[in-house]
Design a protein around this motif. Structure first.
Motif, PDB file in Angstrom:
ATOM      1  N   ALA A  84      31.592  39.575  34.452  1.00  0.00           N
ATOM      2  CA  ALA A  84      31.227  38.260  35.002  1.00  0.00           C
ATOM      3  C   ALA A  84      30.965  37.269  33.867  1.00  0.00           C
ATOM      4  O   ALA A  84      31.458  36.132  33.878  1.00  0.00           O
ATOM      5  CB  ALA A  84      29.998  38.396  35.897  1.00  0.00           C
ATOM      6  N   LYS A  85      30.210  37.709  32.856  1.00  0.00           N
ATOM      7  CA  LYS A  85      29.914  36.814  31.728  1.00  0.00           C
ATOM      8  C   LYS A  85      31.179  36.388  30.998  1.00  0.00           C
ATOM      9  O   LYS A  85      31.311  35.262  30.551  1.00  0.00           O
ATOM     10  CB  LYS A  85      28.983  37.517  30.732  1.00  0.00           C
ATOM     11  N   SER A  86      32.132  37.328  30.889  1.00  0.00           N
ATOM     12  CA  SER A  86      33.360  36.999  30.157  1.00  0.00           C
ATOM     13  C   SER A  86      34.139  35.895  30.864  1.00  0.00           C
ATOM     14  O   SER A  86      34.946  35.204  30.255  1.00  0.00           O
ATOM     15  CB  SER A  86      34.232  38.245  29.975  1.00  0.00           C
ATOM     16  N   LEU A  87      33.887  35.726  32.157  1.00  0.00           N
ATOM     17  CA  LEU A  87      34.586  34.683  32.928  1.00  0.00           C
ATOM     18  C   LEU A  87      33.679  33.476  33.172  1.00  0.00           C
ATOM     19  O   LEU A  87      33.993  32.623  34.012  1.00  0.00           O
ATOM     20  CB  LEU A  87      35.028  35.260  34.283  1.00  0.00           C
ATOM     21  N   ASP A  88      32.552  33.417  32.453  1.00  0.00           N
ATOM     22  CA  ASP A  88      31.561  32.337  32.616  1.00  0.00           C
ATOM     23  C   ASP A  88      31.045  32.230  34.044  1.00  0.00           C
ATOM     24  O   ASP A  88      30.793  31.134  34.542  1.00  0.00           O
ATOM     25  CB  ASP A  88      32.151  30.969  32.195  1.00  0.00           C
ATOM     26  N   LEU A  89      30.905  33.365  34.697  1.00  0.00           N
ATOM     27  CA  LEU A  89      30.365  33.371  36.054  1.00  0.00           C
ATOM     28  C   LEU A  89      28.929  33.884  36.028  1.00  0.00           C
ATOM     29  O   LEU A  89      28.506  34.494  35.040  1.00  0.00           O
ATOM     30  CB  LEU A  89      31.197  34.293  36.956  1.00  0.00           C
TER      31      LEU A  89
END
Ligand SMILES: O=C(O)CCC(=O)C(=O)O
Ligand SMILES: [Fe+2]
Length: 351
Positions: A181-186
């Motif tokens: 999720a963090k890698s997709l800025d979510l």
């Protein structure tokens, strides 16, 4: 010729022990040269989870994670928080289970149409080839889904080791889902919320017997997983290949790594940004191979769909909301087909 159902009630390992050649339903290719890229050249990316959660240097590792999942749909995780000791114990109990005499393993045989227990995949549609492998599949999480009568009593540490591995895998899915999720800025918990706290974990111990004609059979036919994602532990024998850029790449064996491979449901939740890669397992004439796959799937009956943060004008919604997608996936798998198209939004052509 023996009917497929009868063949499937016999283990591949038995045929090998009896010195039998693969019968026709196992034969799925000729010895045409399929282009294979050796594992040493370009390869499945490695992501260091030791660098993802401390505040230092995380951006670079998160970018690596995102790029791996966008282009390959999988990565090898290192420093994932599961000790080498435990990984080796899992490999050891798996090996000891399969090395037991056949009568001992058959105590927990599955019926040819069942999923759980020791055996092969349920009988596929007519005309489909069979995999040169035996396996033991078990539902391991949530606890109330376990069927203790199917858990082997031998080797004696099996149950405790699988129990411990399940706990660690549950923690790993927390870490991996948040990192993705963090890698997709979510928002960090968005995928965990979609999967649900009771998201099932199923373990599959795969045993690929040696084959005198590895050029004619496959340990596991080409497929994409119907899971959310799958975490694979390999032993030291290569065989797993991922299809990438039109070629097959052998996944190198790294003793302390876990291969994290996106299933169709993560492709749906990421609105197609991450790919659920097609993969297969080659047979081998020299050494048997063991792998342990842990499938992480959203809760039954729970609707999942593209994260809204990934849908915009540039990237319109590619997938619909779906539930119990793994069932649909299975129906297509039995016909040797992918299922992901059923989840696609249909766009009317206006030209
Ligand atoms: O044996 C492997 O490495 C992969 C197994 C796999 O792809 C599966 O069980 O779905
Ligand atoms: Fe798979």
């Amino acid at each position: 010729m023996m009917p497929v159902a009868a063949l499937l009630s016999k283990r591949v390992q038995e045929m090998v022990q009896n010195g039998e050649e693969p019968p026709p339903p196992y034969i799925c290719r000729d010895d045409e040269s399929i282009q294979i890229v050796p594992s040493a050249s370009s390869s499945v990316p490695i992501v260091d989870f030791g660098l993802i959660f401390p505040p230092t240097r995380q951006t670079q590792e998160l970018q690596k994670l995102r790029s791996a999942l966008t282009s390959w749909g999988c990565f090898q995780a290192i420093n994932h928080g599961i000790s080498n000791t435990l990984l080796n114990k899992v490999r050891q109990v798996a090996r000891e289970f399969f090395e037991q005499p056949m009568e001992q393993k058959k105590i927990i045989s599955k019926g040819v149409e069942e999923f759980e227990g020791y055996g092969a995949d349920p009988v596929p549609e007519e005309g489909q080839s069979l995999d040169w492998s035996d396996r033991l599949s078990l539902d391991v999480y949530p606890e109330h889904t376990r069927k203790p009568s199917l858990w082997p009593e031998h080797p004696s540490p099996f149950r405790d080791v699988v129990e411990e591995y399940t706990l660690k895998m549950k923690e790993a899915t927390n870490v991996i889902s948040r990192a993705i999720a963090k890698s997709l800025d979510l928002e960090e918990n968005c995928f965990l919320n979609q999967f649900g706290e009771q998201a099932p974990l199923q373990v599959r111990f795969n045993y690929y017997s040696c084959c005198t004609r590895p050029d004619l059979v496959l340990g596991l036919k080409p497929h994409a997983d119907g899971s959310g994602y799958t975490i694979i532990l390999q032993d030291d024998v290569e065989g797993l290949q991922v299809h990438h850029d039109g070629k097959w790449f052998t996944v190198p064996t790294i003793s302390h790594a876990l291969l994290v491979l996106m299933g169709d449901q993560m492709e749906i939740m990421t609105n197609g940004i991450f790919k659920s890669p097609v993969h297969r397992v080659l047979a081998n004439s020299e050494r048997e191979r063991i792998s342990v796959a842990m499938f992480y799937t959203p809760e039954p009956n729970k609707e999942i769909g593209p994260e809204q943060g990934l849908v915009n004008e540039e990237q319109p919604q590619v997938f619909k909301k779906v539930k119990d997608y793994a069932d649909t996936h299975w129906k297509y798998y039995q016909r040797g087909m992918r299922a992901i198209h059923v989840a696609k939004v249909s766009h009317r052509c206006c030209s």
